[in-house]
Design a protein around this motif. Sequence first.
Motif, PDB file in Angstrom:
ATOM      1  N   GLN A   1      29.477  35.138  45.162  1.00  0.00           N
ATOM      2  CA  GLN A   1      30.616  35.628  44.408  1.00  0.00           C
ATOM      3  C   GLN A   1      30.175  36.770  43.506  1.00  0.00           C
ATOM      4  O   GLN A   1      29.127  36.711  42.886  1.00  0.00           O
ATOM      5  CB  GLN A   1      31.217  34.504  43.575  1.00  0.00           C
ATOM      6  CG  GLN A   1      32.424  34.912  42.780  1.00  0.00           C
ATOM      7  CD  GLN A   1      33.102  33.728  42.115  1.00  0.00           C
ATOM      8  OE1 GLN A   1      32.983  32.593  42.568  1.00  0.00           O
ATOM      9  NE2 GLN A   1      33.799  33.993  41.027  1.00  0.00           N
ATOM     10  N   LEU A   2      31.010  37.825  43.444  1.00  0.00           N
ATOM     11  CA  LEU A   2      30.697  38.966  42.592  1.00  0.00           C
ATOM     12  C   LEU A   2      30.735  38.536  41.137  1.00  0.00           C
ATOM     13  O   LEU A   2      31.685  37.886  40.700  1.00  0.00           O
ATOM     14  CB  LEU A   2      31.726  40.063  42.840  1.00  0.00           C
ATOM     15  CG  LEU A   2      31.501  41.396  42.126  1.00  0.00           C
ATOM     16  CD1 LEU A   2      30.227  42.064  42.600  1.00  0.00           C
ATOM     17  CD2 LEU A   2      32.702  42.311  42.337  1.00  0.00           C
ATOM     18  N   GLN A   3      29.704  38.915  40.387  1.00  0.00           N
ATOM     19  CA  GLN A   3      29.637  38.601  38.967  1.00  0.00           C
ATOM     20  C   GLN A   3      29.595  39.897  38.174  1.00  0.00           C
ATOM     21  O   GLN A   3      28.833  40.809  38.494  1.00  0.00           O
ATOM     22  CB  GLN A   3      28.404  37.746  38.671  1.00  0.00           C
ATOM     23  CG  GLN A   3      28.436  36.399  39.356  1.00  0.00           C
ATOM     24  CD  GLN A   3      27.161  35.593  39.138  1.00  0.00           C
ATOM     25  OE1 GLN A   3      26.208  36.080  38.544  1.00  0.00           O
ATOM     26  NE2 GLN A   3      27.159  34.350  39.605  1.00  0.00           N
ATOM     27  N   LEU A   4      30.437  39.959  37.155  1.00  0.00           N
ATOM     28  CA  LEU A   4      30.548  41.149  36.324  1.00  0.00           C
ATOM     29  C   LEU A   4      30.198  40.806  34.884  1.00  0.00           C
ATOM     30  O   LEU A   4      30.633  39.759  34.376  1.00  0.00           O
ATOM     31  CB  LEU A   4      31.978  41.704  36.383  1.00  0.00           C
ATOM     32  CG  LEU A   4      32.506  42.064  37.757  1.00  0.00           C
ATOM     33  CD1 LEU A   4      33.977  42.458  37.686  1.00  0.00           C
ATOM     34  CD2 LEU A   4      31.695  43.180  38.384  1.00  0.00           C
ATOM     35  N   VAL A   5      29.459  41.695  34.242  1.00  0.00           N
ATOM     36  CA  VAL A   5      29.081  41.489  32.838  1.00  0.00           C
ATOM     37  C   VAL A   5      29.384  42.753  32.057  1.00  0.00           C
ATOM     38  O   VAL A   5      28.845  43.825  32.376  1.00  0.00           O
ATOM     39  CB  VAL A   5      27.591  41.132  32.704  1.00  0.00           C
ATOM     40  CG1 VAL A   5      27.227  40.970  31.231  1.00  0.00           C
ATOM     41  CG2 VAL A   5      27.270  39.861  33.478  1.00  0.00           C
ATOM     42  N   GLU A   6      30.245  42.625  31.040  1.00  0.00           N
ATOM     43  CA  GLU A   6      30.551  43.753  30.175  1.00  0.00           C
ATOM     44  C   GLU A   6      29.588  43.793  28.996  1.00  0.00           C
ATOM     45  O   GLU A   6      29.109  42.746  28.534  1.00  0.00           O
ATOM     46  CB  GLU A   6      31.983  43.656  29.619  1.00  0.00           C
ATOM     47  CG  GLU A   6      33.085  43.605  30.661  1.00  0.00           C
ATOM     48  CD  GLU A   6      33.496  42.194  30.975  1.00  0.00           C
ATOM     49  OE1 GLU A   6      34.639  41.985  31.421  1.00  0.00           O
ATOM     50  OE2 GLU A   6      32.692  41.271  30.770  1.00  0.00           O
ATOM     51  N   SER A   7      29.342  44.979  28.493  1.00  0.00           N
ATOM     52  CA  SER A   7      28.537  45.152  27.291  1.00  0.00           C
ATOM     53  C   SER A   7      28.967  46.435  26.586  1.00  0.00           C
ATOM     54  O   SER A   7      29.693  47.246  27.172  1.00  0.00           O
ATOM     55  CB  SER A   7      27.042  45.201  27.628  1.00  0.00           C
ATOM     56  OG  SER A   7      26.762  46.290  28.475  1.00  0.00           O
ATOM     57  N   CYS A  96      36.382  44.020  32.356  1.00  0.00           N
ATOM     58  CA  CYS A  96      36.408  44.752  33.607  1.00  0.00           C
ATOM     59  C   CYS A  96      36.726  43.763  34.726  1.00  0.00           C
ATOM     60  O   CYS A  96      36.472  42.553  34.599  1.00  0.00           O
ATOM     61  CB  CYS A  96      35.106  45.486  33.870  1.00  0.00           C
ATOM     62  SG  CYS A  96      33.648  44.456  34.130  1.00  0.00           S
ATOM     63  N   ALA A  97      37.285  44.296  35.790  1.00  0.00           N
ATOM     64  CA  ALA A  97      37.640  43.457  36.927  1.00  0.00           C
ATOM     65  C   ALA A  97      37.456  44.251  38.213  1.00  0.00           C
ATOM     66  O   ALA A  97      37.777  45.451  38.262  1.00  0.00           O
ATOM     67  CB  ALA A  97      39.071  42.960  36.816  1.00  0.00           C
ATOM     68  N   ALA A  98      36.969  43.585  39.221  1.00  0.00           N
ATOM     69  CA  ALA A  98      36.914  44.167  40.563  1.00  0.00           C
ATOM     70  C   ALA A  98      38.226  43.883  41.253  1.00  0.00           C
ATOM     71  O   ALA A  98      38.683  42.724  41.290  1.00  0.00           O
ATOM     72  CB  ALA A  98      35.745  43.567  41.337  1.00  0.00           C
ATOM     73  N   LEU A  99      38.853  44.925  41.770  1.00  0.00           N
ATOM     74  CA  LEU A  99      40.156  44.766  42.413  1.00  0.00           C
ATOM     75  C   LEU A  99      39.969  44.409  43.880  1.00  0.00           C
ATOM     76  O   LEU A  99      38.884  44.522  44.444  1.00  0.00           O
ATOM     77  CB  LEU A  99      40.963  46.048  42.266  1.00  0.00           C
ATOM     78  CG  LEU A  99      41.108  46.589  40.842  1.00  0.00           C
ATOM     79  CD1 LEU A  99      42.086  47.759  40.815  1.00  0.00           C
ATOM     80  CD2 LEU A  99      41.527  45.501  39.874  1.00  0.00           C
ATOM     81  N   ARG A 100      41.082  44.004  44.492  1.00  0.00           N
ATOM     82  CA  ARG A 100      41.021  43.505  45.873  1.00  0.00           C
ATOM     83  C   ARG A 100      41.038  44.645  46.877  1.00  0.00           C
ATOM     84  O   ARG A 100      41.846  44.657  47.792  1.00  0.00           O
ATOM     85  CB  ARG A 100      42.213  42.586  46.143  1.00  0.00           C
ATOM     86  CG  ARG A 100      42.230  41.360  45.310  1.00  0.00           C
ATOM     87  CD  ARG A 100      43.348  40.408  45.732  1.00  0.00           C
ATOM     88  NE  ARG A 100      43.598  39.438  44.676  1.00  0.00           N
ATOM     89  CZ  ARG A 100      44.620  39.513  43.832  1.00  0.00           C
ATOM     90  NH1 ARG A 100      45.497  40.485  43.932  1.00  0.00           N
ATOM     91  NH2 ARG A 100      44.772  38.599  42.890  1.00  0.00           N
ATOM     92  N   GLY A 101      40.192  45.608  46.717  1.00  0.00           N
ATOM     93  CA  GLY A 101      40.164  46.700  47.660  1.00  0.00           C
ATOM     94  C   GLY A 101      39.512  47.928  47.060  1.00  0.00           C
ATOM     95  O   GLY A 101      39.035  47.896  45.928  1.00  0.00           O
ATOM     96  N   TRP A 111      36.601  38.786  37.511  1.00  0.00           N
ATOM     97  CA  TRP A 111      36.638  39.201  36.113  1.00  0.00           C
ATOM     98  C   TRP A 111      35.277  39.037  35.447  1.00  0.00           C
ATOM     99  O   TRP A 111      34.514  38.120  35.777  1.00  0.00           O
ATOM    100  CB  TRP A 111      37.631  38.335  35.328  1.00  0.00           C
ATOM    101  CG  TRP A 111      39.066  38.564  35.671  1.00  0.00           C
ATOM    102  CD1 TRP A 111      39.808  37.873  36.581  1.00  0.00           C
ATOM    103  CD2 TRP A 111      39.939  39.540  35.092  1.00  0.00           C
ATOM    104  NE1 TRP A 111      41.100  38.360  36.600  1.00  0.00           N
ATOM    105  CE2 TRP A 111      41.208  39.374  35.702  1.00  0.00           C
ATOM    106  CE3 TRP A 111      39.774  40.524  34.129  1.00  0.00           C
ATOM    107  CZ2 TRP A 111      42.309  40.178  35.374  1.00  0.00           C
ATOM    108  CZ3 TRP A 111      40.872  41.311  33.805  1.00  0.00           C
ATOM    109  CH2 TRP A 111      42.108  41.133  34.415  1.00  0.00           C
ATOM    110  N   GLY A 112      35.022  39.926  34.479  1.00  0.00           N
ATOM    111  CA  GLY A 112      33.911  39.695  33.573  1.00  0.00           C
ATOM    112  C   GLY A 112      34.342  38.800  32.433  1.00  0.00           C
ATOM    113  O   GLY A 112      35.502  38.378  32.353  1.00  0.00           O
TER     114      GLY A 112
END
Length: 121
Positions: A1-7, A96-101, A111-112
Amino acid sequence: QLQLVESGGGLVQPGGSLRLSCAASVFSLDYYAIGWFRQAPGKERERISCISSGGGSTNYANSVKGRFTISRDNAKNTVYLQMNSLKPEDTAVYYCAALRGRLCNSGPDYWGQGTQVTVSS
């Protein structure tokens, strides 16, 4: 699963600048459009900017247009949000979020955890 981390969030005075980063792990961001969202206390989460997977297309909410700039470095698997001329009303948790495309016309999928931005003197 894609993992996002904001800073990059923090406390800044009105008129100041911050740069937020959204770094991905496990998988590449190359195939995803990325959106920046924010949620202020008592308000709904809103999308404020988006960048396509290749970086060739960007868009901004009217509230941040001309002050915020989104960019991405796919080699570093990171998306940035440069925020200038910050106002107290920019105070919010930023996600931040990765969109479906690959394009910005789709909804968020991953989502982060969010980073707090507070604009205050």
